[in-house]
Design an enzyme around this catalytic site. Structure first.
Site, PDB file in Angstrom:
ATOM      1  N   ARG A 283       0.828  -1.238  -0.241  1.00 16.90           N
ATOM      2  CA  ARG A 283      -0.155  -0.068  -0.152  1.00 16.90           C
ATOM      3  C   ARG A 283       0.839   1.295  -0.006  1.00 16.90           C
ATOM      4  O   ARG A 283       0.448   2.492  -0.411  1.00 16.90           O
ATOM      5  CB  ARG A 283      -0.937   0.003   1.167  1.00 16.90           C
ATOM      6  CG  ARG A 283      -2.023  -0.826   1.199  1.00 16.90           C
ATOM      7  CD  ARG A 283      -3.000  -0.780   2.128  1.00 16.90           C
ATOM      8  NE  ARG A 283      -4.271  -1.355   1.910  1.00 16.90           N
ATOM      9  CZ  ARG A 283      -4.635  -2.486   2.357  1.00 16.90           C
ATOM     10  NH1 ARG A 283      -3.704  -3.096   2.927  1.00 16.90           N
ATOM     11  NH2 ARG A 283      -5.916  -2.843   2.091  1.00 16.90           N
TER      12      ARG A 283
ATOM     13  N   LYS B  81      -0.563 -20.585   3.637  1.00 14.92           N
ATOM     14  CA  LYS B  81      -1.625 -21.086   4.402  1.00 14.92           C
ATOM     15  C   LYS B  81      -1.842 -19.670   5.508  1.00 14.92           C
ATOM     16  O   LYS B  81      -1.058 -18.884   5.733  1.00 14.92           O
ATOM     17  CB  LYS B  81      -1.024 -22.068   5.587  1.00 14.92           C
ATOM     18  CG  LYS B  81       0.073 -21.842   6.450  1.00 14.92           C
ATOM     19  CD  LYS B  81       0.139 -23.041   7.428  1.00 14.92           C
ATOM     20  CE  LYS B  81      -0.224 -22.740   8.834  1.00 14.92           C
ATOM     21  NZ  LYS B  81       0.658 -21.867   9.461  1.00 14.92           N
TER      22      LYS B  81
ATOM     23  N   HIS C 227       5.145 -24.966   4.161  1.00 18.12           N
ATOM     24  CA  HIS C 227       6.531 -24.979   3.908  1.00 18.12           C
ATOM     25  C   HIS C 227       7.155 -25.979   4.398  1.00 18.12           C
ATOM     26  O   HIS C 227       8.351 -26.520   3.867  1.00 18.12           O
ATOM     27  CB  HIS C 227       7.090 -23.668   4.635  1.00 18.12           C
ATOM     28  CG  HIS C 227       7.218 -23.702   6.154  1.00 18.12           C
ATOM     29  ND1 HIS C 227       6.134 -23.399   6.762  1.00 18.12           N
ATOM     30  CD2 HIS C 227       8.152 -23.835   6.998  1.00 18.12           C
ATOM     31  CE1 HIS C 227       6.471 -23.489   8.206  1.00 18.12           C
ATOM     32  NE2 HIS C 227       7.584 -23.903   8.222  1.00 18.12           N
TER      33      HIS C 227
ATOM     34  N   GLU D 289       8.031 -27.176  19.622  1.00 13.63           N
ATOM     35  CA  GLU D 289       8.487 -25.713  19.289  1.00 13.63           C
ATOM     36  C   GLU D 289       9.182 -25.189  20.876  1.00 13.63           C
ATOM     37  O   GLU D 289       8.258 -25.543  21.822  1.00 13.63           O
ATOM     38  CB  GLU D 289       7.687 -24.661  18.593  1.00 13.63           C
ATOM     39  CG  GLU D 289       7.523 -24.989  17.363  1.00 13.63           C
ATOM     40  CD  GLU D 289       6.614 -23.985  16.674  1.00 13.63           C
ATOM     41  OE1 GLU D 289       7.212 -23.185  16.057  1.00 13.63           O
ATOM     42  OE2 GLU D 289       5.379 -24.004  16.436  1.00 13.63           O
TER      43      GLU D 289
ATOM     44  N   ASP E 193      -2.982 -24.248  13.213  1.00 14.44           N
ATOM     45  CA  ASP E 193      -1.847 -23.783  12.824  1.00 14.44           C
ATOM     46  C   ASP E 193      -0.781 -24.597  12.405  1.00 14.44           C
ATOM     47  O   ASP E 193       0.218 -24.576  11.554  1.00 14.44           O
ATOM     48  CB  ASP E 193      -1.140 -22.997  14.094  1.00 14.44           C
ATOM     49  CG  ASP E 193      -0.085 -22.077  13.669  1.00 14.44           C
ATOM     50  OD1 ASP E 193       0.106 -21.533  12.752  1.00 14.44           O
ATOM     51  OD2 ASP E 193       1.071 -22.004  14.453  1.00 14.44           O
TER      52      ASP E 193
ATOM     53  N   HIS F 185       0.848 -28.986   8.665  1.00 20.97           N
ATOM     54  CA  HIS F 185       2.324 -29.499   8.569  1.00 20.97           C
ATOM     55  C   HIS F 185       2.169 -30.743   8.822  1.00 20.97           C
ATOM     56  O   HIS F 185       2.534 -32.017   8.226  1.00 20.97           O
ATOM     57  CB  HIS F 185       2.988 -28.705   9.492  1.00 20.97           C
ATOM     58  CG  HIS F 185       3.120 -27.162   9.085  1.00 20.97           C
ATOM     59  ND1 HIS F 185       3.063 -26.694   7.847  1.00 20.97           N
ATOM     60  CD2 HIS F 185       3.309 -26.044   9.959  1.00 20.97           C
ATOM     61  CE1 HIS F 185       3.236 -25.302   8.117  1.00 20.97           C
ATOM     62  NE2 HIS F 185       3.420 -25.032   9.188  1.00 20.97           N
TER      63      HIS F 185
HETATM   64  C1  BG6 Z   1       4.025 -21.920  10.835  1.00 20.33           C
HETATM   65  C2  BG6 Z   1       3.350 -21.527  12.000  1.00 20.33           C
HETATM   66  O1  BG6 Z   1       3.493 -22.532   9.857  1.00 20.33           O
HETATM   67  O2  BG6 Z   1       5.138 -22.905  11.171  1.00 20.33           O
HETATM   68  C3  BG6 Z   1       4.395 -21.293  13.251  1.00 20.33           C
HETATM   69  O3  BG6 Z   1       2.207 -20.545  12.178  1.00 20.33           O
HETATM   70  C4  BG6 Z   1       5.202 -22.234  13.664  1.00 20.33           C
HETATM   71  O4  BG6 Z   1       3.306 -20.907  14.416  1.00 20.33           O
HETATM   72  C5  BG6 Z   1       6.091 -22.448  12.245  1.00 20.33           C
HETATM   73  O5  BG6 Z   1       6.209 -21.647  14.386  1.00 20.33           O
HETATM   74  C6  BG6 Z   1       7.002 -23.652  12.493  1.00 20.33           C
HETATM   75  O6  BG6 Z   1       7.731 -23.830  11.312  1.00 20.33           O
HETATM   76  P1  BG6 Z   1       9.400 -24.482  11.431  1.00 20.33           P
HETATM   77  O7  BG6 Z   1       9.742 -24.531  10.049  1.00 20.33           O
HETATM   78  O8  BG6 Z   1       9.970 -23.593  12.271  1.00 20.33           O
HETATM   79  O9  BG6 Z   1       9.138 -25.806  12.068  1.00 20.33           O
END
Ligand code: BG6
Length: 509
Positions: free
Chosen positions: A64, A170, A200, A238, A257, A262
């Site tokens: 923007r 996502k 990812h 995490e 999430d 994932h």
């Molecule tokens: C993201 C989530 O998709 O993946 C985050 O929104 C999370 O909350 C992250 O921390 C974890 O990715 P990675 O690659 O660090 O395991």
């Protein structure tokens, strides 16, 4: 995943053979945002360092705020300096920077798309990139609708000359209904073969290696079923909390999430049947069959199959951290889970009776993502009664991150005059075997999207079936008031142990 022969593609890097994409322009919506600065632009720059971008290539960042091409290049230089995997090389940067452009555009303003068309035509002319274009939506999900619409109305989704692709991050919706709506909306202008949904995790080398490990080695596949596997454990732990994303996370929670995307993607790679070939549709067909066979969780099973919890105050890495309900942007009576553990079942011939235990959590004891295949014990142990009663069954642990590698636990004789058997590990580590850093997931995914390879991108039906499973849990939770708690810096709520019976334990790797 790029599969070509060296003869066709002389550019070789490490142990992989690549081809370069056709000339084209990438338009990044949210071009000055966090994702663009942390991941997208550094990944494109790293691809250029690796010689994997086409010679005629350009990026147009849009957002923007007003900005010049020169100003945008300066901002992205700082982003690349900070976030590039391969580090800044001034010579390569100079030529990469010459392909960066900027266009101010408000996604909700229809006129903005006409201006974008003009800028695109100018850049295509100046950088001789030809008609191919890819639109990367690095924006909050609410903007997906208007951008897809704006692009469609402006004729930018048409493929009369060259391809037009749309890449979306996502979350793909919020539940089954909203993801169907989003899909229907995007599909008004973009066909499925033009859509690239980013998860990812699928770009991580170690996740891709699940398929290679399973289907390039004849010795594991005969054992890969309910006759030999007692249970499968999938963990994404995490140490981070919700950081500055409290407001987003409140509406998401661990289930949406991490599990919906994932973890269920990893599960489908672990559980799928062998594909007849390695092309995108065949692999995605097999993955979707797994997701369709995932048994939904009924309301009367929720207590025995799912545990949700929030982190409370605790110690992480020697630091005292607040509990989830004390984080910024989080309601003091929040019912959003930061950890979830699930006993899932796949109702098909291969997996009937073998549970898949899925677990994720923020603020856990260690950052680790792992697939653990727990084999059944040997049918008869002839050494019983010789101090070997506690010999654990074979375990195959596929470490996705960190310390990427694969470990197989086997029993071995202890060197001594008596017949003592102890577990030992046969280990493969990426680090020492390949001596190269794996590429960032975004490098792989951006390259594949530019190449038009869908293998590592979830198809619409995969996303739908994953939502149906997740929705069955959310619906069962509604009004249940179930919410456990765990101190930050631990392996999650003790209640999760209750999902595993018969001597099974969650790993604490
Ligand atoms: C993201 C989530 O998709 O993946 C985050 O929104 C999370 O909350 C992250 O921390 C974890 O990715 P990675 O690659 O660090 O395991």
């Amino acid at each position: 995943m790029v599969s070509t022969t060296l003869a066709e593609n002389p550019l070789r890097e490490g142990l992989r053979t690549w081809r370069t994409p056709q000339p084209g322009t990438v338009v990044v919506f949210g071009g000055t945002g966090d994702l663009a600065q942390r991941k997208i632009i550094p990944a494109l720059y790293d691809l250029s360092v690796r010689g994997l971008l086409p010679a005629r290539f350009a990026v147009i960042g849009t957002s923007r705020r007003p900005e010049s091409d020169a100003g945008y290049r300066e901002q992205m230089l700082a982003a690349v300096e900070k976030n590039s995997r391969l580090g800044l090389n001034h010579e390569i940067w100079d030529s990469f920077a010459a392909s960066l452009f900027y266009q101010q555009a408000d996604p909700s303003d229809a006129n903005g798309y006409a201006e974008l068309c003009t800028k695109l035509a100018e850049v295509q002319e100046q950088a001789a990139t030809g008609p191919n274009k890819m639109f990367y939506l690095a924006v909050p999900p609410a903007a997906f609708f208007e951008i897809a619409e704006g692009l469609g109305q402006a004729g930018l989704a048409r493929q009369d000359e060259g391809w037009s692709r749309i890449v979306i991050e996502k979350p793909f919706g919020y539940d089954t209904v909203s993801s169907e709506q989003l899909n229907a909306h995007i599909s008004r202008h973009f066909a499925e073969e033009q859509i690239y949904r980013i998860d990812h995790y699928l770009g991580k080398e170690t996740v891709q290696n699940i398929l290679v490990f399973r289907f390039a080695n004849g010795i594991f596949e005969p054992l890969w079923n309910n006759r030999y596997i007692d249970y499968v454990e999938l963990s994404v732990a995490e140490t981070l909390g919700v950081e500055s994303r409290g407001a987003y996370y409140e509406g998401a929670g661990a289930l949406r999430d991490i599990v919906q995307n994932h973890l269920l993607q990893v599960l489908s790679l672990v559980a799928m049947e062998a594909p007849a070939s390695f092309d995108a549709e065949t692999i995605r067909d097999e993955k979707v069959k797994v997701l369709r066979s995932l048994r939904r969780i009924a309301p009367d099973e929720i207590g025995s199959r799912v545990v949700r919890a929030q982190y409370a105050e605790g110690d992480v890495g020697g630091r005292r951290v607040p509990g989830y309900r004390q984080e910024d942007g989080v309601a003091p009576d929040s019912m959003t889970e930061t950890s979830v553990a699930i006993k899932a079942s796949i109702d098909n011939w291969r997996w009937a009776g073998t549970p898949f235990f899925i677990r994720t959590g923020k603020r856990m004891a260690r950052r680790v993502t792992e697939v653990a295949i727990h084999f059944k014990p040997a049918p008869h142990i002839p050494f019983a009664g010789m101090d070997n009663d506690d010999l654990p069954p074979n375990l195959l642990a596929m470490r996705i991150q960190p310390d990427e590698g694969i470990t197989l636990r086997v029993g071995s004789k202890v060197p001594s005059p008596t017949l003592q058997v102890r577990p030992v590990n046969l280990q493969f580590l990426y680090d020492s075997s390949f001596l190269v850093d794996p590429p960032e997931a975004y490098e792989t995914l951006l390259l594949d999207a530019m190449l038009g390879d869908h293998t590592l991108f979830p198809r619409a039906d995969e996303v739908q079936y994953a939502w149906r499973f997740v929705d069955s849990i959310r619906e069962s939770w509604r009004g249940s008031g179930l919410m456990d708690s765990y101190p930050a810096g631990t392996w999650g709520p003790v209640e999760a142990d209750g999902l595993m019976l018969d001597g099974r334990l969650w790993r604490e790797p």
